[in-house]
Enzyme design. Sequence first.
Site, PDB file in Angstrom:
ATOM      1  N   ARG A 236     -61.976  42.848  16.366  1.00 25.90           N
ATOM      2  CA  ARG A 236     -61.692  43.165  17.776  1.00 25.90           C
ATOM      3  C   ARG A 236     -60.189  43.387  17.937  1.00 25.90           C
ATOM      4  NH1 ARG A 236     -58.421  42.012  21.908  1.00 25.90           N
ATOM      5  NH2 ARG A 236     -58.624  39.776  21.546  1.00 25.90           N
ATOM      6  N   GLU A 237     -59.406  42.313  17.934  1.00 26.74           N
ATOM      7  CA  GLU A 237     -57.941  42.506  18.022  1.00 26.74           C
ATOM      8  C   GLU A 237     -57.490  43.410  16.863  1.00 26.74           C
ATOM      9  OE1 GLU A 237     -55.448  40.842  20.258  1.00 26.74           O
ATOM     10  OE2 GLU A 237     -54.250  42.434  19.347  1.00 26.74           O
TER      11      GLU A 237
ATOM     12  N   SER B   8     -60.952  33.813  29.709  1.00 29.55           N
ATOM     13  CA  SER B   8     -59.547  33.757  29.319  1.00 29.55           C
ATOM     14  C   SER B   8     -58.678  34.586  30.257  1.00 29.55           C
ATOM     15  CB  SER B   8     -59.433  34.298  27.888  1.00 29.55           C
ATOM     16  OG  SER B   8     -58.098  34.458  27.531  1.00 29.55           O
TER      17      SER B   8
ATOM     18  N   THR C 266     -50.282  37.242  25.317  1.00 30.31           N
ATOM     19  CA  THR C 266     -50.529  38.659  25.077  1.00 30.31           C
ATOM     20  C   THR C 266     -49.292  39.409  24.611  1.00 30.31           C
ATOM     21  OG1 THR C 266     -52.146  38.477  26.835  1.00 30.31           O
ATOM     22  CG2 THR C 266     -51.457  40.719  26.243  1.00 30.31           C
TER      23      THR C 266
ATOM     24  N   HIS D 150     -54.751  32.267  21.801  1.00 34.36           N
ATOM     25  CA  HIS D 150     -54.568  33.597  21.195  1.00 34.36           C
ATOM     26  C   HIS D 150     -53.088  33.933  21.276  1.00 34.36           C
ATOM     27  CE1 HIS D 150     -56.000  37.881  20.637  1.00 34.36           C
ATOM     28  NE2 HIS D 150     -54.894  38.148  21.310  1.00 34.36           N
TER      29      HIS D 150
ATOM     30  N   HIS E 197     -49.808  36.318  20.149  1.00 38.89           N
ATOM     31  CA  HIS E 197     -49.210  37.516  19.523  1.00 38.89           C
ATOM     32  C   HIS E 197     -47.908  37.120  18.843  1.00 38.89           C
ATOM     33  CE1 HIS E 197     -51.788  40.966  20.355  1.00 38.89           C
ATOM     34  NE2 HIS E 197     -52.355  40.084  21.181  1.00 38.89           N
TER      35      HIS E 197
ATOM     36  N   HIS F 113     -34.726  24.777  -9.729  1.00 36.43           N
ATOM     37  CA  HIS F 113     -36.106  24.753  -9.236  1.00 36.43           C
ATOM     38  C   HIS F 113     -37.083  24.787 -10.403  1.00 36.43           C
ATOM     39  CE1 HIS F 113     -35.630  25.824  -4.795  1.00 36.43           C
ATOM     40  NE2 HIS F 113     -34.418  25.630  -5.253  1.00 36.43           N
TER      41      HIS F 113
HETATM   42  C1  HCA Z   1     -55.293  42.524  24.937  1.00 35.46           C
HETATM   43  C2  HCA Z   1     -56.232  41.399  25.209  1.00 35.46           C
HETATM   44  C3  HCA Z   1     -55.985  40.168  24.408  1.00 35.46           C
HETATM   45  C4  HCA Z   1     -57.079  39.196  24.833  1.00 35.46           C
HETATM   46  C5  HCA Z   1     -56.960  37.829  24.320  1.00 35.46           C
HETATM   47  C6  HCA Z   1     -58.064  36.923  24.751  1.00 35.46           C
HETATM   48  C7  HCA Z   1     -54.591  39.564  24.698  1.00 35.46           C
HETATM   49  O1  HCA Z   1     -54.244  42.547  25.535  1.00 35.46           O
HETATM   50  O2  HCA Z   1     -55.640  43.418  24.155  1.00 35.46           O
HETATM   51  O3  HCA Z   1     -59.138  37.383  25.081  1.00 35.46           O
HETATM   52  O4  HCA Z   1     -57.853  35.709  24.713  1.00 35.46           O
HETATM   53  O5  HCA Z   1     -53.761  39.533  23.805  1.00 35.46           O
HETATM   54  O6  HCA Z   1     -54.385  39.166  25.829  1.00 35.46           O
HETATM   55  O7  HCA Z   1     -56.063  40.441  23.032  1.00 35.46           O
HETATM   56 CU    CU Z   2     -54.373  40.096  21.837  1.00 34.57          CU
END
Ligand code: HCA
Ligand code: CU
Length: 432
Positions: free
Chosen positions: A38-39, A160, A192, A221, A223, A318
């Site tokens: 998905r991501e 979420s 995000t 989640h 990034h 080392h």
């Molecule tokens: C995106 C959505 C998501 C959703 C994460 C989640 C994000 O922006 O593409 O469902 O918890 O990063 O917010 O991937």
């Molecule tokens: Cu995301």
Amino acid sequence: MPPHAGPIANVSSSPYAPKYTDSLSRLTNWSIIESTLREGEQFANAFFDTAKKIEIAKALDDFGVEYIEITSPAASEQSRLDCIAIANLGLKAKILTHVRCHMDDARIACETGVDGLDVVIGTSSYLREFSHGKDMERIIKDATEVINYVKSKGLEVRFSSEDSFRSDLVDLLNLYKAVDQLGVNRVGIADTVGCANPRQVYDLVKTLRSVLKPTTDIECHFHNDTGCATANAYAALEAGATHIDTSVLGIGERNGITPIGNLIARMFTVDPDYVASKYKLHQLRDLENLIADAVEIQVPFNNCITGYCAFTHKAGIHAKAILNNPATYEILKPEVFGMTRYVSIGHRLTGWNAVKNRAEQLGLALSDDDLKAITGKIKKLADIKNQSMEDVDGLLRNFHAYKVAGDHSAIEQLLVLPKAAAAAATPEAVAA
Ligand code: HCA
Ligand code: CU
């Protein structure tokens, strides 16, 4: 909702585990929601056809991830068909699909055979104004409709908020409390834009934990825009989060999310037995290679565990210690992950203990003085350019052969720099 109901104290004997038990912490009781399908599909290079998606889903399942998240069936007709195909593979992992907080999407998703829906809506002022245009009241109304619908279908539901860390805390907590009352299985926090740091994550998850029912799970989640995605995942678990979103090699929008391998490395230090009991660690490299090939990227050189130099030791100090006891400079054991340790010796930082070890591996009996002399030669050569293992082996083998033959002048010749190399080296460097 077992197996994640309630906090569990840390019980690991690892020297890298927190020293004190903490009733909030879930460091030794957490699950992966694997979002490569998905991501990861949102990664710039990604295009997975049906066969590749199935191959990836099977590989993730075999590795042992608890959940596999796949692209919304509302995204395209092929996405819908693929969602149905994966949901019907009969995998051990639960299959989730990720949908907007919208009845149209929810209806399509509930017909695919997935185990649950990960529902998401943007809550930051940026997304409310520039993305979907809904206010908080409308968000709660839509969420209520979607959640009740998914639950009526008997499916698992997570709710979420996209861009959680740039959302108003009061709005956020009101929203989470409302969906908690509706009986969601999990709520999710999403960084995000990758703006959060571990301390902020800890605070938000801890606050959220305190307002939710104890049985409601928390998914996070992260990034990786500022390189904190793995540290943030760890902080979230410390604060009581139960599920972490990952993708293989971290692929996703922009530079992606928490890489599964990095999370495994981090969590293995806390409780090796727990992590090894859940995941087939020997398969991590193949899993990463599968994705690297599919999206035409290399496994990064500095990747945790599988980066090509993750278990390479170079400096003489080392190398010596590693050869005596690997724990001196390794907190992860390469063999646990099907990897091998490598001691690099053909460079000017080398030491005679490492050279000795190589001679022993080659079965060449040489005295310490011999080995020190050979090490001196390696350093001289490596002041001009790094030597390969073959170069070093050749030197060791020749020295040994001359020694067996009692050919002292050949040994002397061997230890001298060749003319061209000597010319290239500065007088100071050679004298050092
Ligand atoms: C995106 C959505 C998501 C959703 C994460 C989640 C994000 O922006 O593409 O469902 O918890 O990063 O917010 O991937
Ligand atoms: Cu995301």
